[in-house]
Motif scaffolding. Structure first.
Motif: not given
Ligand code: ZN
Length: 299
Positions: A72-74, A111-113, A151-153, A220-222, A265-267
């Protein structure tokens, strides 16, 4: 932990919406495309889950039946480096996401910190660490122990979320999951992922710091990404030649190290690029198997 490399979209693909698929139809449709992961987008959520519990549970059951790995993307509205009021609200938002993830039996809440703002990098990190520890404590008091916080880069230089910072959070706090957004790393580093060696060195850094299990099970996201001097600007499809990074290079390293990441994939063409990445990895994996004269394969 995923049992083999998995691929899926970030959110419901546009073609599923055209056939008016309900949320619980998504896993089956993904399975028909040969995909096996799905990131539910809770990115606009506030302090309460914006999905009914029964719908979340139904999605969870459908995912299990169709062998689809759920994450789940927060909420985007999280800033663990802000003032007390902002941090408290951020904790509530992340908790709401984790509650819904528990209903779905999703494995991780990405999540984005936060943003450095007026803080030094160290102050920002310390605030974030404290807020994350407190969030985990609350999750425990709610009996939520199976959902990891990831936490995401991050792709912009004013956001907390360098590879080092994300690894440090994972190192210091249990029930966390390393989330590597390769496009964000590329954008933040002004196009740093140019060769297979660049990808390999990141995998090696993660392994040296967090161990084999963490590197094997990266979430991963790519996508391809456009950036300016501040970092991330816009996502692009894989076919877009003008932008990097190249998925083929990551596929080589995943095969070489025999990793089993979940790759989302976030394309702009979510599932189509997820399938493309799956095919590239399958080709690369078989090639490296032949080279090793070893027939057991994850696919
Ligand atoms: Zn994100």
């Amino acid at each position: 932990m995923a049992d083999h490399p998995r691929f899926g979209p970030a959110g419901v693909p546009p073609s599923f919406r055209i056939v008016k698929a309900g949320l619980s139809d998504v896993p089956k449709l993904l399975q028909q495309e040969g995909l096996d992961a799905f990131e539910y987008e809770a990115v606009r959520w506030g302090r309460k889950p914006q999905i009914r519990r029964e719908d979340a549970e139904q999605l969870g059951r459908a995912a299990k039946e169709n062998d689809v790995w759920l994450s789940l993307h927060g909420s985007y509205f999280i800033n663990f480096c802000g003032n007390k009021r902002i941090v408290e609200a951020s904790k509530e938002r992340l908790i709401a996401c984790a509650v819904a993830a528990e209903w779905m039996k999703a494995h991780v809440v990405v999540f984005h910190p936060g943003f450095y703002g007026g803080n030094s990098a160290k102050q920002a990190f310390d605030k974030c660490l404290k807020a994350l520890e407190e969030t985990i404590e609350t999750l425990h008091s709610l009996g939520i122990r199976n959902v990891k916080l990831g936490p995401e880069t991050m792709g912009r230089r004013f956001q907390l979320g360098s590879l080092d910072e994300v690894m440090r959070l994972c190192e210091k706090i249990d029930q966390t999951q390393l989330v590597i957004d390769w496009s964000h790393l590329h954008a933040r580093g002004q196009g740093q992922l140019r060769t297979v060696g660049d990808f390999r060195s990141i995998v090696e850094r993660v392994e040296a710091r967090l161990g084999r299990e963490a590197v094997e099970n990266m979430h991963c996201h790519f996508t391809k990404i456009e950036f300016n001097r501040n970092g991330e600007k816009r996502h692009h499809i894989l076919e877009e030649r003008r932008y990097g990074p190249e998925f083929e290079m990551l596929a080589k390293v995943v095969s070489e190290f025999k990793l089993k990441p979940v790759i989302i994939s976030e394309s702009p063409i979510l599932d189509i690029d997820a399938m493309r990445m799956r095919d590239i990895l399958q080709r690369e994996w078989s090639r490296s198997e032949v080279n090793r004269a070893n027939c057991d394969t994850f696919f």
